[in-house]
Design a protein around this motif. Structure first.
Motif, mmCIF file in Angstrom:
data_model
loop_
_atom_site.group_PDB
_atom_site.id
_atom_site.type_symbol
_atom_site.label_atom_id
_atom_site.label_comp_id
_atom_site.label_asym_id
_atom_site.label_seq_id
_atom_site.Cartn_x
_atom_site.Cartn_y
_atom_site.Cartn_z
ATOM 1 N N PHE A 131 4.407 40.183 11.310
ATOM 2 C CA PHE A 131 3.316 39.247 11.975
ATOM 3 C C PHE A 131 4.223 38.690 13.279
ATOM 4 C CE2 PHE A 131 1.254 39.574 7.982
ATOM 5 C CZ PHE A 131 0.086 39.956 8.332
ATOM 6 N N LEU A 183 2.910 35.603 14.837
ATOM 7 C CA LEU A 183 2.472 34.360 14.066
ATOM 8 C C LEU A 183 3.680 33.249 14.038
ATOM 9 C CD1 LEU A 183 -0.135 33.808 12.511
ATOM 10 C CD2 LEU A 183 1.324 34.582 10.400
ATOM 11 N N ASP A 190 -0.844 28.005 16.939
ATOM 12 C CA ASP A 190 -1.528 28.960 16.647
ATOM 13 C C ASP A 190 -3.021 28.586 16.588
ATOM 14 O OD1 ASP A 190 0.500 31.087 16.568
ATOM 15 O OD2 ASP A 190 0.752 29.945 14.498
ATOM 16 N N SER A 248 -7.190 30.204 17.095
ATOM 17 C CA SER A 248 -7.994 31.369 17.442
ATOM 18 C C SER A 248 -9.585 30.897 17.717
ATOM 19 C CB SER A 248 -8.250 32.271 16.282
ATOM 20 O OG SER A 248 -9.091 33.417 16.504
ATOM 21 N N ASN A 287 -4.209 34.068 20.945
ATOM 22 C CA ASN A 287 -4.303 33.017 20.014
ATOM 23 C C ASN A 287 -3.418 31.965 19.788
ATOM 24 O OD1 ASN A 287 -6.540 34.382 18.583
ATOM 25 N ND2 ASN A 287 -5.079 35.862 17.409
ATOM 26 N N GLY A 339 -9.227 40.652 8.932
ATOM 27 C CA GLY A 339 -7.648 41.161 8.892
ATOM 28 C C GLY A 339 -7.116 42.527 9.029
ATOM 29 N N THR A 358 -3.889 35.187 8.329
ATOM 30 C CA THR A 358 -3.866 34.401 9.587
ATOM 31 C C THR A 358 -5.058 33.654 9.802
ATOM 32 O OG1 THR A 358 -4.969 36.385 10.644
ATOM 33 C CG2 THR A 358 -2.690 36.120 10.589
ATOM 34 N N MET A 381 -5.919 29.659 11.599
ATOM 35 C CA MET A 381 -5.827 29.237 12.817
ATOM 36 C C MET A 381 -7.484 29.260 13.479
ATOM 37 S SD MET A 381 -4.537 32.963 15.008
ATOM 38 C CE MET A 381 -3.228 33.196 13.867
ATOM 39 N N HIS A 430 1.232 28.326 12.268
ATOM 40 C CA HIS A 430 0.671 29.074 11.027
ATOM 41 C C HIS A 430 1.418 30.511 10.444
ATOM 42 C CE1 HIS A 430 -2.949 26.753 10.928
ATOM 43 N NE2 HIS A 430 -3.238 27.148 12.323
ATOM 44 N N HIS A 431 2.701 29.836 10.009
ATOM 45 C CA HIS A 431 3.620 30.829 9.385
ATOM 46 C C HIS A 431 3.968 30.280 8.141
ATOM 47 C CE1 HIS A 431 6.975 33.296 8.323
ATOM 48 N NE2 HIS A 431 6.434 34.153 8.995
ATOM 49 N N TYR A 481 -1.818 28.845 5.100
ATOM 50 C CA TYR A 481 -2.574 29.775 4.770
ATOM 51 C C TYR A 481 -3.398 29.401 3.431
ATOM 52 C CZ TYR A 481 0.550 32.129 1.369
ATOM 53 O OH TYR A 481 1.542 32.404 0.365
ATOM 54 N N TRP A 488 6.717 37.494 5.290
ATOM 55 C CA TRP A 488 5.486 38.103 4.715
ATOM 56 C C TRP A 488 6.082 39.493 4.064
ATOM 57 C CZ3 TRP A 488 1.029 36.265 3.542
ATOM 58 C CH2 TRP A 488 0.594 35.187 4.251
#
Length: 458
Positions: free
Chosen positions: A30, A33, A76, A78, A99, A130, A152, A155, A162-163, A216, A325
């Motif tokens: 990602f 992100l 982040d 959206s 984003n 996703g 994700t 956001m 957002h990690h 998350y 991730w």
């Protein structure tokens, strides 16, 4: 840094060296992100939500520490309309790029400075699809909504870093009106319910998460729920919310949660949070559950095995969170192995038999487990594919067989203790296994974790 007033018109040293925070944190799966240049300590989210119109109005107070002299930084986010943004109380310039919300403070933020960013925003929060085709973000239900963030989706309802590598504490305060029949909507979130204030036409609930949480895993569910409260044997508060449409099938959940948490604590170490529970919603068509911190989310009444899996994540994934991730197998493989242990405890197959069924392809969950190495998903859309779960659990079982049961459970308890409320990666897990066992496990991990092909039996 000793220069005066960063960002002043005189062009002092701080302003000269201040630079933008990186867009992304270097995660191959990602790449866009998260954001560099700062570390979030706390999110204060104040939300007003009207289910009938699906309209959200929010204020996010983000307290962070700069990790460099910072001229501008990203958040982040959206969708949603940003109304105002301040940094350290002064109006900040804001730009949107995909984003990303690009924030330029009136004065540069100094390295190691603790600074506060306040963003007010509103709109209709998005449901997004996703990379793996599943729905996430802000999802409407038949009587409200739910917010699901992996990987994700968070956001879509609040701005942030957002990690998973940037964990923070949370205060989430949500105000909702009465429904069409005059009853107040329930609001269920992470952590502990601090206050509940009836204001006549609206009700406000304030939830607090005192232990660090990856974004998350942050969660809000709005709807009508039957609330079940209780305690574990260790006097941990249990809060279970069940949609009335699922109540008949979910009658065992309120009793199973404390039983499973107590059982897991004996094997994996002390429960890492100050509350536990579950949310059983009614959301037909959503094909997954999520280990939202302290209170896993289920779109329908779960069976025992799924409940075990999501509660095991409170140790593996929520308290000890993957650094990137690609390390997700450490969460999903260990949570899947908890399922194997529970089945054995309940008098079903033992863990050796389950391993063989996965290897032979006769277990219902074994399809596709050889598609790629668990520690090397080919894309972000595949971090939740079968190899990460089933083959990840097989790696865990191979470690247990190699080091012996006593050393194995010592490894798990040490893992959850050493990295409690932090982040960890595959390299650290391998090193711990070798340190605790005194064995070179290179061949085992090369064969079962990193090999691209189905291994021969060994």
């Amino acid at each position: 840094m000793t220069s005066s007033c960063a960002g002043s018109a005189s062009g002092d040293g701080a302003a000269a060296v201040a630079r933008p925070g990186a867009a992304g944190v270097g995660d191959r799966l990602f790449p866009g992100l998260g954001n560099g240049g700062y570390d979030v300590a706390h999110y204060g989210l104040t939300l007003d939500y009207v289910p009938e119109t699906n309209h959200l109005k929010g204020t996010a107070v983000i307290t962070a520490r700069a990790t460099q002299d910072l001229r501008r930084f990203g958040l982040d986010l959206s969708g949603l309309r940003v109304r105002t943004t301040t940094v350290q109380g002064a109006k900040a310039q804001v730009a949107r790029s995909g984003n990303k919300l690009i924030v330029t403070p009136a004065k540069a933020v100094r390295n190691d400075e603790v600074f506060k960013t306040v963003v007010t925003y509103d709109g209709t929060p998005r449901t997004i699809e996703g990379d793996d085709g599943s729905l996430e973000g802000w999802i409407e239900t038949d009587d409200g909504s739910t917010a699901l963030g992996q990987p994700t989706g968070s956001m879509t309802w609040f701005p942030g870093n957002h990690h998973p590598s940037d964990k923070a504490t949370y205060d989430i305060t949500v105000t909702v009106p009465k429904g069409a029949e005059g009853d107040f909507y329930d609001v269920v979130s992470n952590g502990k319910l601090i206050t509940e204030e009836d204001k006549g036409e609206t009700v406000t609930r304030h939830w607090r998460t005192e232990e660090p949480m990856a974004s998350y895993l942050a969660h809000v569910s709005v709807g009508y729920f039957e609330i079940h409260k209780g305690w574990t044997h260790d006097h941990l508060p249990v809060y279970v919310a069940v949609d009335p449409d699922e109540s008949e099938d979910a009658t065992a959940v309120a009793d199973l949660v404390p039983e499973i948490v107590d059982w897991a604590g004996e094997r994996f170490g002390p429960y890492p949070f100050s509350s536990t529970g579950a949310i059983v919603d009614h959301l037909p068509g959503l094909d997954y559950a999520l280990e939202t911190q302290t209170r896993p989310y289920f779109a329908e009444a779960p069976d025992e095995v799924l409940l075990v899996h999501e509660l095991a994540h409170q140790w593996f994934g929520n308290s000890v969170t993957p650094r990137k991730w690609k390390d997700m197998w450490l969460s999903e493989g260990l949570a899947t192995y908890a399922e194997w242990l529970w089945e054995e405890k309940q008098g079903g197959r033992n863990t050796d038999e389950i391993f063989e069924d996965f290897y032979d392809g006769t277990d219902a969950e074994s399809k596709g487990i050889w598609a790629f190495p668990p520690a090397d998903p080919p894309s972000g859309g595949r971090v939740s594919d079968p190899p990460v779960y089933g083959r990840g659990a097989m790696v865990v079982h191979k470690v247990r067989k190699a080091v012996g049961a006593e050393t194995f459970f010592d490894i798990l308890r040490t893992w959850t203790r050493q990295h409690r409320h932090g982040n960890a990666d595959t390299r650290q897990f391998v090193a711990l296994c070798e340190s605790k066992s005194g064995k070179d496990l290179t061949e085992l991990f090369d064969t079962w974790l990193f090999n691209k092909k189905k291994p021969s039996r060994m």
